[in-house]
Design a protein around this motif. Structure first.
Motif, mmCIF file in Angstrom:
data_model
loop_
_atom_site.group_PDB
_atom_site.id
_atom_site.type_symbol
_atom_site.label_atom_id
_atom_site.label_comp_id
_atom_site.label_asym_id
_atom_site.label_seq_id
_atom_site.Cartn_x
_atom_site.Cartn_y
_atom_site.Cartn_z
ATOM 1 N N SER A 294 -1.292 7.875 10.591
ATOM 2 C CA SER A 294 -1.667 9.276 10.163
ATOM 3 C C SER A 294 -0.602 10.300 10.722
ATOM 4 O O SER A 294 -0.264 11.288 10.179
ATOM 5 N N SER A 312 -5.543 4.799 13.921
ATOM 6 C CA SER A 312 -4.762 5.817 13.015
ATOM 7 C C SER A 312 -4.008 5.339 12.011
ATOM 8 O O SER A 312 -3.247 6.064 11.299
ATOM 9 N N CYS A 313 -4.007 4.184 11.769
ATOM 10 C CA CYS A 313 -3.181 3.595 10.793
ATOM 11 C C CYS A 313 -4.064 4.023 9.229
ATOM 12 O O CYS A 313 -5.553 3.684 9.235
ATOM 13 N N ILE A 314 -3.429 4.264 8.283
ATOM 14 C CA ILE A 314 -3.931 4.697 6.984
ATOM 15 C C ILE A 314 -3.529 3.964 5.735
ATOM 16 O O ILE A 314 -4.093 4.204 4.758
ATOM 17 N N GLY A 315 -2.503 3.211 6.135
ATOM 18 C CA GLY A 315 -1.818 2.626 4.808
ATOM 19 C C GLY A 315 -0.826 1.613 5.234
ATOM 20 O O GLY A 315 -0.501 1.315 6.482
ATOM 21 N N ALA A 344 -3.433 2.801 0.282
ATOM 22 C CA ALA A 344 -4.175 3.129 1.320
ATOM 23 C C ALA A 344 -4.996 2.142 1.580
ATOM 24 O O ALA A 344 -5.171 0.839 0.986
ATOM 25 N N ASN A 421 -8.558 13.370 2.987
ATOM 26 C CA ASN A 421 -7.703 12.476 3.755
ATOM 27 C C ASN A 421 -6.297 12.935 3.761
ATOM 28 O O ASN A 421 -5.419 12.294 3.199
ATOM 29 N N VAL A 423 -2.510 13.912 5.023
ATOM 30 C CA VAL A 423 -1.340 12.706 5.473
ATOM 31 C C VAL A 423 -0.455 13.685 6.417
ATOM 32 O O VAL A 423 -0.534 14.739 6.486
ATOM 33 N N TRP A 430 -2.361 11.562 -1.096
ATOM 34 C CA TRP A 430 -2.627 10.527 -2.019
ATOM 35 C C TRP A 430 -2.477 10.811 -3.466
ATOM 36 O O TRP A 430 -2.941 11.875 -3.833
ATOM 37 N N GLY A 468 -9.122 -2.658 6.535
ATOM 38 C CA GLY A 468 -9.188 -2.170 5.327
ATOM 39 C C GLY A 468 -9.710 -3.060 4.148
ATOM 40 O O GLY A 468 -10.116 -4.058 4.592
#
Length: 526
Positions: A294, A312-315, A344, A421, A423, A430, A468
């Motif tokens: 993030s 904190s990982c978002i993708g 994502a 969300n 970034v 997104w 995810g």
């Protein structure tokens, strides 16, 4: 090493040329309170203007040419004194006046005491200043109190040390007290270097983070400054003899020291000290499967993430390259998004592409928003333009429809996801991917239509590592076919034209003649 450059102070940040900001109080004629010298005394309006710190090294004529203006804000309190021929008038000794931003007025009763009376005021208000009789005495008392103010780590602590004073008079027949405040203290600003993460030495950083500030000493005293923005710290000090600034910071696991020569700090002046470092670059070879955090940091896909990194990982990076070569809308809005694309970790449940099949969105855009790229262009092999498509459709949703039934539901959902969300700064946010972008999650650099190297499973492995939702099948793209259909991506990664008038029965079963709504998988560029 320190370098000194010009910058002005702030109380609240306003990026404007420094001009006087006036805030009016309320005015009313009242009976004279007991003991007041004038029978026609009246309540005064208050106008309070603030000047910022000026650069200690710049000529006086250029002291406030540019920078950040100091401004009073809601709840700020000043103390006002009136002085007559016999000294401070007791009825106007340290009168507290509080600024109300909503009404643009100052509270507090300050009266007119005749043309011979003068006034002085100060910020921040303190009951302890009620015994002073002049600006000079006020500054002396305040300076003594600052000896124990080494901790300025919060805005409240920092601003409590930022003494500002003003002197003024009221002409006969006037009803306004104008107070032009200036800083009575000095200020040092320290800018620390950043660690820059790059994919190569020639590339612009895809992520930068200020180094860790571990200690600061001003004039031999250990102090804690206020961080005004990431990597930039400020500390108020009393004007006087020359003092040196020194300290330590940490970068990439190492500790570095810094030292400035002794400099004089005069009232109303400041110095900015730039700490330079050659230990501030990390070269990371970008790879498909890397974790995108993030903060904007990218962690190699084969690293074992810490619990903090997992949270904190978002993708996941699914393509590396420059998406702005085709997507001019992305290039205009986010010119530094030249490194790759991220998918994502989660997806939006099945929705219709659109609730009505009577409007061709692309035709409407050609007439009403020609600055966007066509959202149904035939050259899908190069169509990495999902950001353009999403922004174009969002413009249509907000400007071109007669009712909600005409809106593109898939983009409505994406924009809600985008808002919920956020970034890292510099990333695109997104959006709904194009056909080509979706195919790259499945077939890497292969042909959109015939397939290529399967990377879906590789991406899914790392998506699973951070909890995810794995890539499955049947995702909407942002590419329209015509008024009756839009592209979706099938399980094999090949796009299919399919009707966009999707629906389900009330009992939740599939409508055999209309089919199922499709999933939406957000992506972004960085």
């Amino acid at each position: 090493m320190f370098n000194e450059i010009i910058l002005n102070d702030m109380k609240k940040i306003f990026y404007l040329l420094p001009v006087l900001a006036l805030f009016a109080g309320c005015s009313e004629k009242l009976d004279v309170p007991a003991g007041e010298p004038e029978a026609d005394a009246k309540l005064l309006d208050i106008e309070a203007a603030v000047c910022g710190f000026s650069d200690a090294a710049a000529p006086a004529s250029k002291a406030v040419e540019k920078g950040v203006m100091t401004k009073f804000t809601d709840g700020d309190a000043i103390g006002v004194f009136a002085v007559g021929s016999d000294g401070v008038i007791e009825e106007c000794r340290n009168v507290k006046c509080v600024y109300d931003e909503a009404s643009d007025q100052w509270s507090g009763k300050v009266y007119y005491y005749g043309a011979s009376a003068s006034y002085f005021a100060y910020y921040p208000y303190s009951e302890e200043m009620s015994s002073v009789s002049s600006v000079e005495e006020l500054v002396s008392v305040f300076t003594e109190s600052m000896a124990d103010a080494a901790d300025q780590s919060t805005y409240a602590l920092y601003s409590a040390c930022d003494l500002m004073t003003s002197e003024g008079t009221v002409s006969a027949g006037e009803s306004r007290l104008t107070l032009d405040f200036s800083h009575a203290m000095s200020m040092v600003e320290i800018s620390l270097p950043q660690v820059n993460y790059r994919t190569s030495e020639s590339e612009e950083p895809y992520y930068s983070v200020p180094v860790k500030f571990s200690s600061l000493t001003v004039g031999g005293t250990s102090v804690t400054p206020y961080m005004i923005e990431p990597g930039v710290y400020r500390y108020i000090l009393a004007p006087g003899e020359s003092v040196a600034v020194s300290g330590e910071y940490e970068a990439l696991g190492k500790t570095y020291g810094y030292q400035s020569s002794a400099k004089a700090y005069a009232a109303g002046k400041y110095r900015r000290l730039n700490v330079n470092s050659s230990e501030a670059d990390v070269i990371h070879t970008l790879s498909v499967g890397d974790f995108f955090l993030s903060s904007g940091e990218i962690v190699p896909g084969d690293d074992v993430l810490t619990p903090e990194q997992q949270a904190s990982c978002i993708g996941i990076v699914f393509w590396k390259g420059n998406p702005t070569t085709v997507d001019v809308t992305l290039k205009n809005d986010y010119p530094n998004c030249t490194h790759g694309l991220v998918v994502a970790l989660d997806e939006i449940e099945r929705v219709r592409w659109c609730g009505n099949n009577t409007v061709e969105v692309n035709a409407w855009l050609k007439t009403n928003a020609p600055g966007f790229i066509s959202i149904n262009k035939n050259d899908h092999e190069k169509d990495i333009a999902g950001y353009n498509n999403t922004m174009a459709i969002d413009f249509y949703n907000n400007n071109g429809t007669a009712s909600d039934a005409d809106k593109v539901d898939a983009v409505v959902e994406i924009m809600e996801y985008r808002a919920a969300n956020p970034v890292a700064s510099g990333a695109s946010g997104w959006y709904l991917p194009s056909t080509k972008e979706l195919s790259l999650m499945f077939n890497a650099q292969g042909s959109l239509w015939t397939g290529g190297t399967n990377i879906r499973d590789e991406i899914n492995v790392n998506i699973a590592k951070v909890g995810g939702t794995e890539l499955t099948q049947d995702y909407w793209t942002s590419n329209e076919v015509d008024a009756n259909s839009a592209y979706r991506l099938s399980y094999e990664g090949k796009p299919k034209g399919s009707t966009k008038f999707w629906n389900v029965n009330n009992d939740g079963s599939d409508s055999a003649h209309l089919g199922n709504p499709m999933l939406v998988r957000p992506v972004m560029a960085f």
